[in-house]
Design a protein around this motif. Structure first.
Motif, PDB file in Angstrom:
ATOM      1  N   LEU A 510       0.854  -0.655   0.038  1.00  0.00           N
ATOM      2  CA  LEU A 510       0.266   0.030   0.097  1.00  0.00           C
ATOM      3  C   LEU A 510       0.962   1.304  -0.021  1.00  0.00           C
ATOM      4  CD1 LEU A 510      -2.447  -0.713   2.620  1.00  0.00           C
ATOM      5  CD2 LEU A 510      -2.772  -0.937   0.230  1.00  0.00           C
ATOM      6  N   GLU A 511       1.814   1.608  -1.551  1.00  0.00           N
ATOM      7  CA  GLU A 511       2.333   2.347  -0.984  1.00  0.00           C
ATOM      8  C   GLU A 511       1.857   4.045  -1.262  1.00  0.00           C
ATOM      9  OE1 GLU A 511       6.008   4.148  -1.836  1.00  0.00           O
ATOM     10  OE2 GLU A 511       5.586   2.169  -1.157  1.00  0.00           O
ATOM     11  N   SER A 512       0.884   4.349  -1.703  1.00  0.00           N
ATOM     12  CA  SER A 512       0.089   5.378  -1.724  1.00  0.00           C
ATOM     13  C   SER A 512      -0.277   5.888  -0.892  1.00  0.00           C
ATOM     14  CB  SER A 512      -1.116   5.835  -2.784  1.00  0.00           C
ATOM     15  OG  SER A 512      -2.095   4.198  -2.945  1.00  0.00           O
ATOM     16  N   GLU A 513      -1.158   4.994  -0.071  1.00  0.00           N
ATOM     17  CA  GLU A 513      -2.016   4.473   1.826  1.00  0.00           C
ATOM     18  C   GLU A 513      -0.934   5.099   2.194  1.00  0.00           C
ATOM     19  OE1 GLU A 513      -2.177   2.283  -0.548  1.00  0.00           O
ATOM     20  OE2 GLU A 513      -4.494   2.571  -0.905  1.00  0.00           O
ATOM     21  N   ALA A 514       0.153   4.871   2.189  1.00  0.00           N
ATOM     22  CA  ALA A 514       1.301   4.627   3.654  1.00  0.00           C
ATOM     23  C   ALA A 514       2.227   6.275   2.992  1.00  0.00           C
ATOM     24  CB  ALA A 514       3.697   3.521   2.714  1.00  0.00           C
ATOM     25  N   ARG A 515       2.511   6.840   1.815  1.00  0.00           N
ATOM     26  CA  ARG A 515       2.577   8.312   1.118  1.00  0.00           C
ATOM     27  C   ARG A 515       1.585   9.452   1.763  1.00  0.00           C
ATOM     28  NH1 ARG A 515       7.170   9.513  -1.498  1.00  0.00           N
ATOM     29  NH2 ARG A 515       8.095   7.728  -2.406  1.00  0.00           N
ATOM     30  N   ARG A 516       0.444   8.989   1.730  1.00  0.00           N
ATOM     31  CA  ARG A 516      -0.837   9.929   1.997  1.00  0.00           C
ATOM     32  C   ARG A 516      -0.466  10.334   4.026  1.00  0.00           C
ATOM     33  NH1 ARG A 516      -6.495   7.851  -0.815  1.00  0.00           N
ATOM     34  NH2 ARG A 516      -5.729   8.625  -3.803  1.00  0.00           N
ATOM     35  N   LEU A 517      -0.764   8.885   4.575  1.00  0.00           N
ATOM     36  CA  LEU A 517      -0.529   8.700   6.194  1.00  0.00           C
ATOM     37  C   LEU A 517       1.193  10.038   6.433  1.00  0.00           C
ATOM     38  CD1 LEU A 517      -1.060   7.839   8.865  1.00  0.00           C
ATOM     39  CD2 LEU A 517       0.308   5.711   9.118  1.00  0.00           C
ATOM     40  N   ALA A 518       2.251   9.403   6.007  1.00  0.00           N
ATOM     41  CA  ALA A 518       3.313  10.333   5.906  1.00  0.00           C
ATOM     42  C   ALA A 518       3.527  11.674   5.648  1.00  0.00           C
ATOM     43  CB  ALA A 518       4.460   9.935   5.004  1.00  0.00           C
ATOM     44  N   VAL A 519       2.200  12.112   5.293  1.00  0.00           N
ATOM     45  CA  VAL A 519       1.447  13.923   4.177  1.00  0.00           C
ATOM     46  C   VAL A 519       1.251  14.622   5.695  1.00  0.00           C
ATOM     47  CG1 VAL A 519       1.103  15.247   2.816  1.00  0.00           C
ATOM     48  CG2 VAL A 519       2.618  13.765   1.686  1.00  0.00           C
ATOM     49  N   GLU A 520      -0.203  13.385   6.641  1.00  0.00           N
ATOM     50  CA  GLU A 520      -0.754  13.904   6.892  1.00  0.00           C
ATOM     51  C   GLU A 520      -0.362  14.030   8.173  1.00  0.00           C
ATOM     52  OE1 GLU A 520      -4.609  12.235   7.159  1.00  0.00           O
ATOM     53  OE2 GLU A 520      -5.139  12.173   4.801  1.00  0.00           O
ATOM     54  N   ALA A 521       0.750  13.080   8.166  1.00  0.00           N
ATOM     55  CA  ALA A 521       1.150  12.798   9.890  1.00  0.00           C
ATOM     56  C   ALA A 521       2.578  14.539  10.121  1.00  0.00           C
ATOM     57  CB  ALA A 521       1.932  12.195  10.027  1.00  0.00           C
ATOM     58  N   ALA A 522       3.543  14.585   8.949  1.00  0.00           N
ATOM     59  CA  ALA A 522       3.431  15.486   8.602  1.00  0.00           C
ATOM     60  C   ALA A 522       2.852  17.343   8.277  1.00  0.00           C
ATOM     61  CB  ALA A 522       4.744  15.728   7.409  1.00  0.00           C
ATOM     62  N   ILE A 523       2.140  17.435   8.647  1.00  0.00           N
ATOM     63  CA  ILE A 523       1.222  18.836   7.644  1.00  0.00           C
ATOM     64  C   ILE A 523       0.593  18.333   9.295  1.00  0.00           C
ATOM     65  CG2 ILE A 523      -0.955  19.230   6.622  1.00  0.00           C
ATOM     66  CD1 ILE A 523      -0.415  18.225   4.369  1.00  0.00           C
ATOM     67  N   GLY A 524       0.674  18.075   9.335  1.00  0.00           N
ATOM     68  CA  GLY A 524      -0.345  17.704  11.303  1.00  0.00           C
ATOM     69  C   GLY A 524       0.774  18.440  12.379  1.00  0.00           C
ATOM     70  N   ALA A 525       1.615  18.058  12.290  1.00  0.00           N
ATOM     71  CA  ALA A 525       3.273  18.536  12.958  1.00  0.00           C
ATOM     72  C   ALA A 525       3.686  19.901  12.526  1.00  0.00           C
ATOM     73  CB  ALA A 525       4.320  17.764  12.662  1.00  0.00           C
ATOM     74  N   GLY A 526       3.322  20.582  11.721  1.00  0.00           N
ATOM     75  CA  GLY A 526       3.229  22.071  11.191  1.00  0.00           C
ATOM     76  C   GLY A 526       4.548  21.300  10.548  1.00  0.00           C
TER      77      GLY A 526
END
Length: 527
Positions: A510-526
């Protein structure tokens, strides 16, 4: 106002026609939309059922909530389960979908189950789905059938509520006594609310930890306001139900809808409709748009959304969205307002006169998982960076997010760009800058991207969590990831847990799902 389950983009998920009940694997998402017919192959049915029963909600990430919805709706054989076990598992999947706020998905699973199946899991899922949607008459009829055919304990509780609202208080009192005496008498909030509605008690003085759909409907029947602490700590189904409640205060409905959109439990169009319903006092919207508001609630966000929606030109709309996004990033509600404002974003063209908005637009499109649009706005900042210092700053800020999303073009993210980005972060906020750099480097490595060698000197990198994701069949692994990210106490270790969750998603393809999670976490962290 439609209140249908939202997919990853906020749009309604289209499902395949239902097979005849009991004719094969239960689910509505086929290959492509679903996760494959082998998603449960080799799964330990008992462990999966236990993870479904104890699924910790809400998910801290919208992308994980959406992935869970896809998993639970995928039409696939459930391990080596026999027909009766498959009905139990399908009932648990339906119950989990209700809790996630995907009521239509839950109903579709229930419709696909064998006729006559009345497992406790199915009964609970069906009753909760009807209560969330305010279909009280149908819930009461379903509860009556369940009590008469199997004396299902949860259905008995629903029947007590139905008898109270029907004015049959003597029968309700008898039913309440049966509930008190049963082995299922583990719901003190239900008993307290039933006693209140029968006239010999009062609503709880202290807000409960969580509300179920039955609790919500009973509390509404008391006429007392629902404590914010109670509904905020509940499952996304409760947020969705309050957002649709005509009796709830509008600001409460807005804030519940914001929470539900962030949990993929409500389409963003429903939130935008609620934003538009709010009527501000004379001059209030202009003040909120021009000055730092003292309060930051759904009311202020609705007024700023209206300001952007009614702007007369592209620069005016971009400026209004910039203010809304900046305040939401700093004070809360960013993800919800981005999804609600997506149609407004789509009306803006990435031209030179909107360079000031390039970073905000690109970041929003990354959160929306629209990589082509994110790249267009990032390219605008890149084009203008030589003549515009603000564009140069924005281009640097966007590069790590583009790298996480897999949208960075031409290897722009390199040692030099990391050094520039980290220096800017340390100058603005040294402690936060180091935290962001550690998270970024760990996420890049989890995605198989080369992290800058200088990131090895960043404090706080790679701190392993005590809990682990064992892996296994795709479906089982996704549930493990959900428990890992949302378990009690996980919020304090979230930064350390996200990279491992990203690795686990990639390990099951699930490569695209992994990237989505990474992006959301990064944006959520500021970032």
């Amino acid at each position: 106002m439609p209140l249908k389950p939202a997919g990853e983009s906020g749009a309604v998920v289209e499902v395949a026609p239902l097979p005849a009940p009991g004719s094969g694997p239960i689910g509505t998402l086929e290959e492509g939309a679903g996760l494959g017919t082998d998603v449960w192959q080799g799964a330990a049915v008992g462990e999966v059922e236990q993870m479904l029963r104890t699924l910790p909600l809400p998910m801290p990430d919208r992308s994980m909530a959406s992935l869970l919805q896809r998993l639970l709706l995928t039409r696939a054989p459930f391990g080596e389960a026999a027909a009766a076990e498959a009905d139990t598992s399908a009932g648990l999947r339906a119950a989990a979908l209700v809790r996630l706020g995907d009521v239509e998905g839950a109903k579709s699973l229930i419709s696909a189950m064998q006729e006559g199946s009345a497992t406790p899991e199915r009964v609970r899922a069906e009753l909760d789905a009807l209560l969330v949607e305010r279909e009280t008459e149908r819930a009461c009829e379903a509860a009556r059938v369940a009590v008469e055919t199997a004396f299902e304990p949860y259905a008995q509780r629903v029947m007590v509520f139905c008898q109270i609202v029907a004015g049959e208080k003597d029968r309700a009192s008898v039913g309440l006594d049966l509930v008190r005496e049963s082995a299922e008498a583990d719901d003190p909030l239900f008993i307290r609310l039933a006693e209140t509605l029968l006239g010999f008690g009062s609503p709880p003085g202290e807000p409960p930890e969580r509300l179920s759909p039955l609790h919500l409907r009973m509390w509404e029947a008391t006429g007392e306001p629902i404590p914010a602490e109670a509904w905020r700590a509940s499952d996304p189904s409760i947020w969705r139900a309050i957002a649709a409640s005509p009796d709830a205060p509008l600001v409460q409905r807005i804030e519940a809808a914001e929470a539900a959109v962030g949990a993929a439990a409500l389409p963003s169009e429903a939130l935008a409709s609620l934003y538009r319903l709010l009527e501000g006092a004379p001059g209030e919207r202009d003040r909120v748009a021009a000055e730092e508001p003292d309060d930051w609630t759904g009311r202020e966000r609705a007024l700023l959304f209206q300001d952007a929606a009614e702007a007369g030109s592209q620069p005016e709309r971009a400026a209004a969205l910039e203010r809304l996004f900046e305040l939401a990033q700093a004070r809360g509600g960013y993800e919800a307002v981005v999804f609600a404002a997506a149609p407004l974003l789509g009306q803006l063209d990435p031209g030179a006169r909107l360079t000031f908005f390039a970073a905000h637009a690109a970041r929003a499109y990354l959160l929306l998982h629209d990589l082509p649009s994110a790249n267009e706005w990032a390219a605008l900042a890149q084009r203008e960076r030589e003549i515009n210092p603000y564009a140069a700053r924005d281009a640097v800020e966007l590069e790590p997010l583009l790298a996480l999303a897999g949208a960075s073009e031409g290897g722009r993210w390199n040692e030099a760009s990391f050094a520039t980005w980290w220096q800017r972060r340390q100058e603005s906020d040294p402690e936060k800058g180091s935290e962001n750099a550690a998270l970024l480097a760990d996420l890049l490595e989890a995605l198989g991207e080369p992290a800058p060698s200088s990131a090895g000197t960043v404090d706080g990198r790679g701190s392993a969590s005590a809990a682990t994701i064992r892996g296994g069949p795709r479906g089982e692994t996704i549930l493990q990831i959900a428990h890992y990210l949302a378990a009690e106490g996980a919020a304090e270790a979230y930064r350390q847990r996200v990279p491992e969750a990203v690795r686990a998603l990639r390990s099951i393809g699930l490569e695209s799902e992994a990237r989505r999670l990474a992006v959301e976490a990064a944006i959520g962290a500021g970032l």
